[in-house]
Enzyme design. Structure first.
Site, PDB file in Angstrom:
ATOM      1  N   THR A 195       0.858  -1.173   0.000  1.00 45.75           N
ATOM      2  CA  THR A 195       0.000   0.000   0.000  1.00 45.75           C
ATOM      3  C   THR A 195       0.890   1.218   0.000  1.00 45.75           C
ATOM      4  O   THR A 195       1.971   1.165   0.575  1.00 45.75           O
ATOM      5  CB  THR A 195      -0.815   0.027   1.323  1.00 45.75           C
TER       6      THR A 195
ATOM      7  N   ARG B 218     -12.883  -8.970  -1.672  1.00 51.11           N
ATOM      8  CA  ARG B 218     -12.240  -8.582  -0.408  1.00 51.11           C
ATOM      9  C   ARG B 218     -11.795  -7.112  -0.474  1.00 51.11           C
ATOM     10  O   ARG B 218     -11.208  -6.657  -1.447  1.00 51.11           O
ATOM     11  CB  ARG B 218     -11.036  -9.488  -0.151  1.00 51.11           C
ATOM     12  N   VAL B 219     -12.069  -6.391   0.580  1.00 52.82           N
ATOM     13  CA  VAL B 219     -11.608  -5.012   0.710  1.00 52.82           C
ATOM     14  C   VAL B 219     -10.855  -4.907   2.029  1.00 52.82           C
ATOM     15  O   VAL B 219     -11.303  -5.423   3.055  1.00 52.82           O
ATOM     16  CB  VAL B 219     -12.812  -4.034   0.690  1.00 52.82           C
TER      17      VAL B 219
ATOM     18  N   THR C  37      -0.427   0.606   6.802  1.00 50.18           N
ATOM     19  CA  THR C  37      -0.149  -0.397   5.780  1.00 50.18           C
ATOM     20  C   THR C  37       0.030  -1.736   6.490  1.00 50.18           C
ATOM     21  O   THR C  37       0.286  -1.779   7.686  1.00 50.18           O
ATOM     22  CB  THR C  37       1.087  -0.005   4.938  1.00 50.18           C
ATOM     23  N   GLY C  38      -0.122  -2.808   5.743  1.00 49.32           N
ATOM     24  CA  GLY C  38      -0.058  -4.126   6.359  1.00 49.32           C
ATOM     25  C   GLY C  38      -1.395  -4.830   6.237  1.00 49.32           C
ATOM     26  O   GLY C  38      -2.234  -4.445   5.411  1.00 49.32           O
TER      27      GLY C  38
ATOM     28  N   GLY D 108      -4.806  -5.594   6.265  1.00 46.57           N
ATOM     29  CA  GLY D 108      -5.947  -4.716   6.454  1.00 46.57           C
ATOM     30  C   GLY D 108      -6.956  -5.218   7.471  1.00 46.57           C
ATOM     31  O   GLY D 108      -7.542  -4.427   8.215  1.00 46.57           O
TER      32      GLY D 108
HETATM   33  N1  GLY Z   1      -3.382  -2.648   3.792  1.00 49.39           N
HETATM   34  C1  GLY Z   1      -3.818  -3.042   2.539  1.00 49.39           C
HETATM   35  C2  GLY Z   1      -4.783  -4.149   2.554  1.00 49.39           C
HETATM   36  O1  GLY Z   1      -4.857  -4.907   3.507  1.00 49.39           O
HETATM   37  O2  GLY Z   1      -5.484  -4.276   1.590  1.00 49.39           O
END
Ligand code: GLY
Length: 343
Positions: free
Chosen positions: A202, A230-231, A253-254, A256
């Site tokens: 990200t 997936r989001v 970031t990481g 989600g």
């Molecule tokens: N941090 C980005 C995701 O998990 O999609």
């Protein structure tokens, strides 16, 4: 992703004549009293910051800087942001992004396909609709109506290769070392690849402009080979990004799913509101998650990057390896964040 993560050597930066900061390990908390300033996640943030700086250095607005900056990363075809990113399990790249300004205005898109600059679409959502978030075909329809081009669905060369490799196993099983983790999380939690790289990425960016206003942006193609639909945290205001002009701003970031659980970026801003400096606030949010999830965190990485309204910045990660890029009048360099665990 490998290209993005390559450490940018001090000598390369030194040749730019702008590397004036402290050494990477001791710099997690810094005071930069004089705006402008821009920070962004990972080494790729260097290029993104450079684009943002073009806006900031002439007195431009932080909002314009954070949009322009991450568009640079979205343009790149060899990383995991934008249409060059890894696809979902059905072979489609789906993009998530959000943006927020100093007045609490915000816009977001999720599960957006075949549009090159999701961050620019997110800004249009913010500025041209009464809504905050559009998703999927509705987001794409809006983008096309706004004049964005429908791009090819073809994967980038890197993504084609990665997808082909993933298809060899052709199942939802994660790397063996994550089996225990995935028993707990379900089979959709790809975390670290066999080569040690994280399989999603990200860019989150925060800027403080000359007028003292904050804005932030966050954009990603999400977890590679994710379940369709997936989001993650990146398009979610409060999770992947939060800006409060009276306090500060944070981006994440990481993995989600973990960031969403604690509304991570909002939590960090609230910790700053209570008086913590950016690095301390990021660390406390990581600690909240560690306490909440205990042994359920498996192998995931989670990282926060924050600045307060006076221009102090800092970051903290669950595990080592998180880097972030800083650009100010004083420095242009990569910093390494401290982490909760040492591996
Ligand atoms: N941090 C980005 C995701 O998990 O999609």
């Amino acid at each position: 992703m490998l290209n993005r993560r390559k450490f940018i050597s001090g000598s390369a930066l030194g040749s730019l004549g702008v590397l004036l900061g402290k050494d990477a390990h001791s710099s997690s908390i810094n005071r930069v009293p004089d705006a402008p300033l821009v920070v962004s996640t990972w080494d790729a943030g260097m290029d993104a910051n450079r684009a943002a700086w073009e806006v900031l250095k002439t007195g431009g607005r932080a909002l314009d800087a954070v949009e322009r900056g991450v568009m640079e990363t979205e343009n790149s075809l060899n990383c995991c942001v934008g249409l060059g990113g890894n696809p979902d399990r059905d072979g489609f790249v789906t993009l998530d992004a959000c943006i927020m300004d100093e007045q609490g205005n915000c816009g977001s898109v999720a599960f957006l396909e075949r549009v090159k600059h999701p961050i620019a679409v997110a800004r249009r959502v913010m500025e041209k609709t009464p809504h905050v978030m559009l998703v999927g075909s509705g987001a794409q329809q809006f983008a096309l109506a706004e004049g964005f081009k429908l791009e090819s669905a073809e994967l980038s060369e890197d993504a084609q290769r990665a997808y082909k490799t993933w298809l060899e196993k052709s199942n939802y099983a994660p790397p063996e070392k994550n089996i225990e983790n995935n028993k707990q999380h379900g089979p959709f939690a790809p975390t670290r690849l066999d080569n040690g790289e994280w399989n999603h990425d990200t860019i989150g960016m925060i800027a403080l402009d000359k007028s003292g206003n904050l804005s932030g942006s966050c954009t990603t193609s999400g977890a590679g080979f994710k379940m369709r639909g997936r989001v993650g945290d990146s398009p979610l205001i409060g999770s992947g990004l939060y800006v409060d002009n009276e306090v500060g701003a944070c981006t994440a970031t990481g993995q989600g799913e973990e960031i969403i659980r604690i509304a991570g970026s909002h939590l960090v801003v609230e910790f700053m509101r209570n008086g913590l400096r950016p690095e301390e606030a990021c660390k406390k949010a990581i600690g909240r998650l560690v306490n909440m999830r205990k042994d359920k965190l498996g192998d995931v990485q989670i990282c926060f990057l924050a600045i307060d309204r006076s221009g102090s910045f800092g970051a903290f990660a669950l595990r080592p390896g998180f880097t972030y890029a800083v650009r100010s009048r004083h420095e242009e360099k990569i910093h390494k964040a401290k982490s909760w665990f040492d591996k």
